[in-house]
Enzyme design. Structure first.
Site, short mmCIF file in Angstrom:
data_model
loop_
_atom_site.label_atom_id
_atom_site.label_comp_id
_atom_site.label_asym_id
_atom_site.label_seq_id
_atom_site.Cartn_x
_atom_site.Cartn_y
_atom_site.Cartn_z
N TYR A 245 0.85 -1.20 0.00
CA TYR A 245 0.00 0.00 0.00
C TYR A 245 0.88 1.26 0.00
CZ TYR A 245 -3.69 3.13 1.78
OH TYR A 245 -4.60 4.14 1.94
N LYS B 188 1.67 4.16 -2.75
CA LYS B 188 1.33 5.57 -2.43
C LYS B 188 2.52 6.49 -2.72
CE LYS B 188 -2.99 5.47 -0.85
NZ LYS B 188 -4.08 5.91 -1.74
#
Ligand code: SER
Length: 319
Positions: A142, A146
Site C-alpha cells: 500500500y 502511495k
C-alpha cells in the site's frame, strides 16, 4: 460547466464525497463511478452512476469524453491490510489505475485529486511531528504504491502540465460506508460494536497511536484543496493533513464517557500491528495550513459525539 468524475465512488471516501460535491455543484455535474454496482439505496443521491474499471484506459477515456469531464477525484484503490493480502492486485489497481487516469487527465486537460496516506511513510520516517518533506521508505505494498503515486502526480504536474493535487490522509472515521480493510479501520468498527454490543475486540495494541480525521473534515479538505489558488501552492501533492492523534485505549475512554459500560479487549493481529508500527504517530500539517488555509473542525471529543449520534440513529433504524 465541465463535470466532475469520481472513481471508487462506493468506497469509504467516495460514498460521502459524491453527495458533498453534488450538494455544492449540482447532482448532474458529478459522475459517480465504481467497479461495483450500487445497492438499491446506494446513498449517493440523484445523479449519474456508471460502471468503470479505471485500469482500462479506454473506459476512462470514454467516460471523460461522454460526460465532458473537467476534474477527477481518483479514489479507487485497495486499503492497506487488503493490499498486504493481495500485493499484486493492489499494485495493479493502486498504481495501474492512477497511471491510466493521469494519462487521460493529460490527454483531456482534466484536474486531478489523488488521496495519498500516512501509509506513504515507513519505519525510518520520524514518527512524531512527521515533516511534510521527509524520508519515505514504506514497507507495505500500500505504502510503496502511495509513494510512487505521489511522485507520479508530481511528475505529471511539473513536466506534463496536469493540475494534479493531493493530500496524505490519516485514518478516516466515518459512519456511511462500513469498514473496508484498512489498518486504521478499528477506529470505525469500534463505534459499530460499541453501539451494538457494548464491547469491542481490537486488532491493534492499546497504545498504537495513529493520526486520524473525521470524514466531514476530510471531505472539506479535498474540496478546499482543489479550489485553492494555485499561486499559493508550493507543494501541490501529498500535503500532510491531520486532525487528531490517539490510541485505541484513549478512544475507548472517550466512548466510555457516552457509554459507561463499554468494554474493550485486545486480540492483536500481527500483520496490522506491524503496519501501524511503521506509520507516524503524529504528522505535521503546517504546509497545508500555510499554503491553503487547512484547519480541522473535529477533535476526538467532537468526533465521538457525532459518530455515536449518527451511527446510533442509523443502526437503530435498521434493527
Ligand atoms: N486508512 C488507511 C488504511 O488503514 C490508511 O490510509 O489502510
Amino acid at each position: 460547466m465541465a463535470r466532475i468524475l469520481v472513481t471508487g465512488a462506493l468506497g469509504q471516501i467516495g460514498s460521502e464525497l459524491v453527495p458533498a460535491l453534488r450538494a455544492q455543484f449540482g447532482s448532474e455535474s458529478v459522475v459517480a463511478t465504481d467497479i461495483r454496482r450500487p445497492s438499491a439505496n446506494g446513498g449517493l443521491g440523484a445523479g449519474p452512476f456508471e460502471h468503470l474499471d479505471c485500469t482500462s484506459i479506454r473506459q476512462v477515456q470514454e467516460m471523460v469524453r461522454r460526460f465532458d469531464v473537467g476534474g477527477i477525484y481518483h479514489l479507487a484503490s485497495l486499503l492497506s491490510a487488503v493490499a498486504e493480502e493481495k500485493p499484486q492486485a493492489a499494485w495493479e489497481l493502486n498504481m495501474g489505475g492512477l497511471y491510466r487516469v493521469l494519462e487521460v487527465a493529460r490527454q483531456y486537460g482534466c484536474a486531478l485529486f489523488f488521496p495519498s496516506s500516512i501509509g506513504a511513510f515507513g519505519p525510518t520516517t520520524p514518527r512524531q511531528g512527521t515533516p511534510q518533506d521527509t524520508i519515505q521508505r514504506p514497507t507495505t505494498m500500500y505504502g510503496v504504491a502511495k509513494v510512487a503515486s505521489e511522485l507520479l502526480c508530481d511528475y505529471y504536474a511539473l513536466r506534463l502540465g496536469v493540475d494534479a493535487r493531493g493530500l496524505r490522509l490519516p485514518g478516516l472515521i466515518s459512519h456511511t460506508a462500513p469498514p473496508g480493510g484498512g489498518t486504521t479501520d478499528y477506529a470505525v468498527d469500534i463505534f459499530y460494536q460499541a453501539i451494538r454490543y457494548g464491547h469491542y475486540t481490537c486488532f491493534l495494541r492499546p497504545d498504537a497511536r495513529l493520526d486520524m480525521m473525521y470524514m466531514p473534515d476530510a471531505i472539506r479538505a479535498m474540496i478546499e484543496l482543489m479550489a485553492a489558488d494555485p499561486g499559493r501552492l508550493r507543494h501541490r501533492n501529498a500535503f500532510n493533513v491531520t486532525a487528531m492523534s490517539f490510541t485505541p485505549e484513549e478512544l475507548a475512554a472517550e466512548i466510555r464517557r457516552h457509554i459507561p459500560e463499554f468494554r474493550i479487549d485486545y486480540d492483536v493481529d500481527p500483520v496490522r500491528q506491524a503496519i501501524a508500527d511503521s506509520w507516524p504517530q503524529s504528522i505535521d500539517d503546517g504546509a497545508a495550513r500555510a499554503e491553503w488555509g487547512w484547519a480541522p473542525a473535529y477533535d476526538l471529543a467532537a468526533t465521538t459525539t457525532d459518530m455515536l449520534d449518527k451511527l446510533g440513529g442509523k443502526l437503530n433504524a435498521t434493527t
